[in-house]
Design a protein around this motif. Structure first.
Motif, mmCIF file in Angstrom:
data_model
loop_
_atom_site.group_PDB
_atom_site.id
_atom_site.type_symbol
_atom_site.label_atom_id
_atom_site.label_comp_id
_atom_site.label_asym_id
_atom_site.label_seq_id
_atom_site.Cartn_x
_atom_site.Cartn_y
_atom_site.Cartn_z
ATOM 1 N N ILE A 39 0.863 -1.178 0.000
ATOM 2 C CA ILE A 39 0.000 0.000 0.000
ATOM 3 C C ILE A 39 0.899 1.227 0.000
ATOM 4 N N GLU A 40 0.646 2.143 -0.905
ATOM 5 C CA GLU A 40 1.461 3.357 -1.015
ATOM 6 C C GLU A 40 0.828 4.499 -0.211
ATOM 7 N N HIS A 41 1.646 5.464 0.185
ATOM 8 C CA HIS A 41 1.129 6.633 0.895
ATOM 9 C C HIS A 41 1.902 7.878 0.479
ATOM 10 N N ASP A 42 1.349 9.048 0.791
ATOM 11 C CA ASP A 42 2.019 10.300 0.438
ATOM 12 C C ASP A 42 2.836 10.833 1.623
ATOM 13 N N LYS A 43 3.344 12.042 1.473
ATOM 14 C CA LYS A 43 4.221 12.614 2.490
ATOM 15 C C LYS A 43 3.501 12.894 3.799
ATOM 16 N N SER A 44 2.170 13.041 3.719
ATOM 17 C CA SER A 44 1.393 13.295 4.934
ATOM 18 C C SER A 44 1.025 12.006 5.661
ATOM 19 N N GLY A 45 1.315 10.860 5.028
ATOM 20 C CA GLY A 45 0.964 9.579 5.626
ATOM 21 C C GLY A 45 -0.382 9.050 5.189
ATOM 22 N N LYS A 46 -1.020 9.724 4.254
ATOM 23 C CA LYS A 46 -2.314 9.273 3.744
ATOM 24 C C LYS A 46 -2.120 8.194 2.686
ATOM 25 N N ALA A 47 -2.914 7.125 2.761
ATOM 26 C CA ALA A 47 -2.828 6.065 1.750
ATOM 27 C C ALA A 47 -3.290 6.612 0.405
ATOM 28 N N THR A 48 -2.513 6.332 -0.635
ATOM 29 C CA THR A 48 -2.817 6.897 -1.953
ATOM 30 C C THR A 48 -3.103 5.845 -3.018
ATOM 31 N N GLY A 49 -2.724 4.607 -2.778
ATOM 32 C CA GLY A 49 -2.941 3.596 -3.803
ATOM 33 C C GLY A 49 -2.401 2.249 -3.395
ATOM 34 N N VAL A 50 -2.621 1.290 -4.251
ATOM 35 C CA VAL A 50 -2.268 -0.096 -3.971
ATOM 36 C C VAL A 50 -1.505 -0.671 -5.160
ATOM 37 N N LEU A 51 -0.322 -1.201 -4.902
ATOM 38 C CA LEU A 51 0.480 -1.840 -5.938
ATOM 39 C C LEU A 51 0.146 -3.329 -5.951
ATOM 40 N N TYR A 52 -0.208 -3.857 -7.125
ATOM 41 C CA TYR A 52 -0.551 -5.271 -7.205
ATOM 42 C C TYR A 52 0.007 -5.889 -8.477
ATOM 43 N N ALA A 53 0.119 -7.209 -8.457
ATOM 44 C CA ALA A 53 0.584 -7.964 -9.622
ATOM 45 C C ALA A 53 -0.599 -8.728 -10.202
ATOM 46 N N ASP A 54 -0.773 -8.663 -11.516
ATOM 47 C CA ASP A 54 -1.857 -9.404 -12.159
ATOM 48 C C ASP A 54 -1.402 -10.849 -12.424
ATOM 49 N N LYS A 55 -2.261 -11.633 -13.079
ATOM 50 C CA LYS A 55 -1.955 -13.057 -13.253
ATOM 51 C C LYS A 55 -0.737 -13.293 -14.137
ATOM 52 N N SER A 56 -0.348 -12.288 -14.908
ATOM 53 C CA SER A 56 0.846 -12.404 -15.748
ATOM 54 C C SER A 56 2.097 -11.906 -15.039
ATOM 55 N N GLY A 57 1.919 -11.418 -13.825
ATOM 56 C CA GLY A 57 3.060 -10.908 -13.079
ATOM 57 C C GLY A 57 3.337 -9.433 -13.307
ATOM 58 N N ARG A 58 2.533 -8.799 -14.165
ATOM 59 C CA ARG A 58 2.721 -7.368 -14.401
ATOM 60 C C ARG A 58 2.211 -6.572 -13.214
ATOM 61 N N LYS A 59 2.933 -5.526 -12.862
ATOM 62 C CA LYS A 59 2.581 -4.717 -11.700
ATOM 63 C C LYS A 59 1.798 -3.475 -12.104
ATOM 64 N N HIS A 60 0.813 -3.154 -11.293
ATOM 65 C CA HIS A 60 -0.041 -1.989 -11.533
ATOM 66 C C HIS A 60 -0.238 -1.248 -10.226
ATOM 67 N N LEU A 61 -0.348 0.075 -10.310
ATOM 68 C CA LEU A 61 -0.629 0.887 -9.132
ATOM 69 C C LEU A 61 -2.023 1.485 -9.275
ATOM 70 N N GLN A 62 -2.971 0.982 -8.498
ATOM 71 C CA GLN A 62 -4.319 1.523 -8.507
ATOM 72 C C GLN A 62 -4.438 2.606 -7.448
ATOM 73 N N LYS A 63 -4.736 3.826 -7.890
ATOM 74 C CA LYS A 63 -4.922 4.925 -6.959
ATOM 75 C C LYS A 63 -6.195 4.707 -6.152
ATOM 76 N N ALA A 64 -6.282 5.339 -4.993
ATOM 77 C CA ALA A 64 -7.427 5.106 -4.121
ATOM 78 C C ALA A 64 -7.724 6.317 -3.249
ATOM 79 N N ARG A 65 -8.999 6.479 -2.943
ATOM 80 C CA ARG A 65 -9.422 7.480 -1.963
ATOM 81 C C ARG A 65 -9.389 6.875 -0.558
ATOM 82 N N VAL A 66 -9.783 5.601 -0.492
ATOM 83 C CA VAL A 66 -9.785 4.847 0.759
ATOM 84 C C VAL A 66 -9.273 3.442 0.443
ATOM 85 N N VAL A 67 -8.509 2.862 1.349
ATOM 86 C CA VAL A 67 -8.031 1.483 1.191
ATOM 87 C C VAL A 67 -8.570 0.647 2.345
#
Length: 524
Positions: free
Chosen positions: A238-266
């Motif tokens: 789970i990623e966060h910004d300089k203020s400590g707020k969660a900003t997104g989620v890094l995940y790997a798909d079934k092919s192993g490719r990584k994606h960062l999905q931004k988020a308002r709430v995690v």
């Protein structure tokens, strides 16, 4: 039509996991107009994929990624790489669960107040009480169609022969509270058929009578047009910004490719092992010990119930495998009674095992005439699972292996568990009472078995009134990160003796209302 939210869309709630907590939360939020992305590590199985075969379904749906059992429990020898028996797939362990839907008792929320300081344990009161959760228990029972519940109006599940044998023994020794609170339809309900008593409940209910988010909450959430389900998406951090707020989620798909999905709430709902592991893996310079871990309690206080198991060989055939997998649940020993020599209580749950599992669990890794002579009498067997309160202990934990990595490149989780002497006394008492119950109806042999790999995983991100004592507050909201929530059994402060699913669902319903209202107020 399923929406395809952009990875850059930071207006969505990202929910990690699709089981009792995550799946319920997604639907509850969607019904309130909230956009969600559900990331599920496992495949999207369907009922057509279910087989009435214990080992086939175990291998198909179980979370078999490498895990290491450590500590003083017997799993280090019997199940060294399978400390927990949960599902990796859409619906999570609601695909596998037996359907037992029990409420916590009021005292379960106040273990520190009632028990006092317990040497060797880390007991703590929940920051909410039974009365606060009771309305949500009603909603959960209605949603799930719990048989015998006033909230659902469903009649009790019809008794099978296994039930009758256990009930007769229970009454013979003076027990009076013999119940069967199953979240499986005893009559057609909510668009799902009545239970056909097939008996392979823990292999996935092929007809959909048993409640599972796989074919209830998730499809309804997706049908709103507000929820996108992404199976085979393993969350890495789970990623966060300089203020400590969660900003997104890094995940790997079934092919192993990584994606960062931004988020308002995690919202984290990956079961106690994976949820704690994820927060620990999300360490950063701001959160060097893991995201949301200023208390040092992430991964601590792992609970999985104080359990034991046994089979009894009766004089006449029982055919325990015929009918719903949970027969009678004897509830008399749940009440507080320290005269027995331990804190907490337990249920005697008549849990039917089919022949392959009976052979595997009776004496893990062993064989011989004592086993084969018992298996020859399989059709005469009745079976119990003792399900009792497991005291929180700080040293019972989820930690990250220093060098070994899994297929995603993540440190393998180490599940450390050593029983408290209270757990051992409780489990021994349960086995003793089962023996009395069985012998009261003429059982000729009672065989104690080691506990199975844990299906009831709780704690590791527990609720607490004070940030120093736990990880989240009474809403499952991180003490450290305002827009980070825990939505599964890892938020439990105590285990109670009750199977956890009903409480997870009740908390998810309650949490969804809180999140939706906070988003509307722009507090999140």
């Amino acid at each position: 039509m399923t929406p395809k939210y952009k990875l850059s869309d930071d207006s969505v709630v990202v929910i990690i996991g699709s089981g009792a907590g995550g799946g319920t939360l997604a639907n509850e939020l969607a019904q309130r107009g909230v956009k969600c992305v559900v990331l599920e590590a496992g495949k999207h199985w369907t009922q057509a994929d279910f087989e009435n075969d214990e080992w086939a379904m175990f291998n198909k749906i179980s979370w078999l990624d490498k895990r290491i059992s450590a500590g003083g429990w017997h799993h280090t020898k019997t199940y060294p790489h399978l400390p927990a028996w949960i599902v990796k797939g859409v619906g999570g362990s609601t695909v596998h669960w037996s359907g037992v839907a029990l409420r916590f008792r009021p005292h379960d929320f106040q273990t520190r107040t009632i028990y006092g300081e317990v040497p060797g344990a880390n007991v703590l009161d929940w920051p909410l009480g039974y009365d606060e959760l009771a309305p949500f228990y009603d909603l959960a029972e209605k949603k799930m169609g719990v048989a015998g519940s006033k909230a659902s109006g469903q009649p009790e599940m019809p008794p099978n022969n296994h039930y009758r044998v256990i009930e007769a023994g229970a009454r013979a020794v003076g027990y009076k509270q013999i119940v069967r609170p199953a979240a499986s339809n005893s009559a057609p309900y909510d668009g799902r058929p009545a239970c056909q008593q097939i008996g392979f409940c823990m292999q996935g209910c092929k007809i959909g009578a048993k409640w599972s988010t796989l074919y209830t909450e998730i499809p309804r959430a997706v049908a709103t047009g507000l929820v996108e389900l992404r199976p085979e998406s393993m969350v890495l951090r789970i990623e966060h910004d300089k203020s400590g707020k969660a900003t997104g989620v890094l995940y790997a798909d079934k092919s192993g490719r990584k994606h960062l999905q931004k988020a308002r709430v995690v919202c984290v709902a990956g079961n106690s092992i994976e949820s704690a592991r994820l927060l620990l893996n999300s360490a950063s310079s701001m959160f060097p010990d893991g995201l949301g871990n200023s208390s040092g309690q992430v991964g601590r206080n792992y609970m999985n119930h104080s359990t034991a198991a046994a089979v009894s060989i009766n004089r006449k055939p029982v055919y325990m495998y015929r009918g719903f997998d949970i027969a009678a649940v004897v509830a008399d020993e749940v009440a507080l009674d320290t005269k027995r020599g331990f804190f907490g209580g337990y249920y005697l749950e008549g849990l039917a095992l089919h022949l392959p599992y009976t052979a595997a669990f009776m004496k893990p890794g062993g064989w011989g005439r004592d086993v084969t002579s018992a298996l020859e009498m399989y059709d005469h067997m009745s079976c119990v699972w003792v399900c009792g309160e497991d005291l929180a202990r700080e040293q019972n934990s989820i930690t990250l292996h220093p060098t070994e990595k899994d297929q995603y490149g993540l440190p393998v989780p180490i599940v450390t568990k050593t029983y408290h002497e209270n757990d051992e006394r409780l489990a021994a008492h349960g086995l003793q009472q089962w023996r009395k119950l069985s012998e009261a109806v003429g059982a000729t042999r009672v065989i104690d078995m080691p506990a199975y790999p844990a299906s009831h995983n709780m704690g590791t991100n527990r609720m607490s009134a004070k940030p120093r004592d736990g990880v989240v507050n009474k809403w499952g909201q991180s003490h450290d990160v305002k827009n980070l929530f825990v939505s599964d059994g890892s938020q439990f402060t105590s285990s109670s003796a009750a199977n956890p699913t009903l409480t997870i669902v009740a908390l998810a319903i309650r949490q969804a209302g809180h999140i939706a209202e906070a988003m509307q107020r722009r507090d999140l």
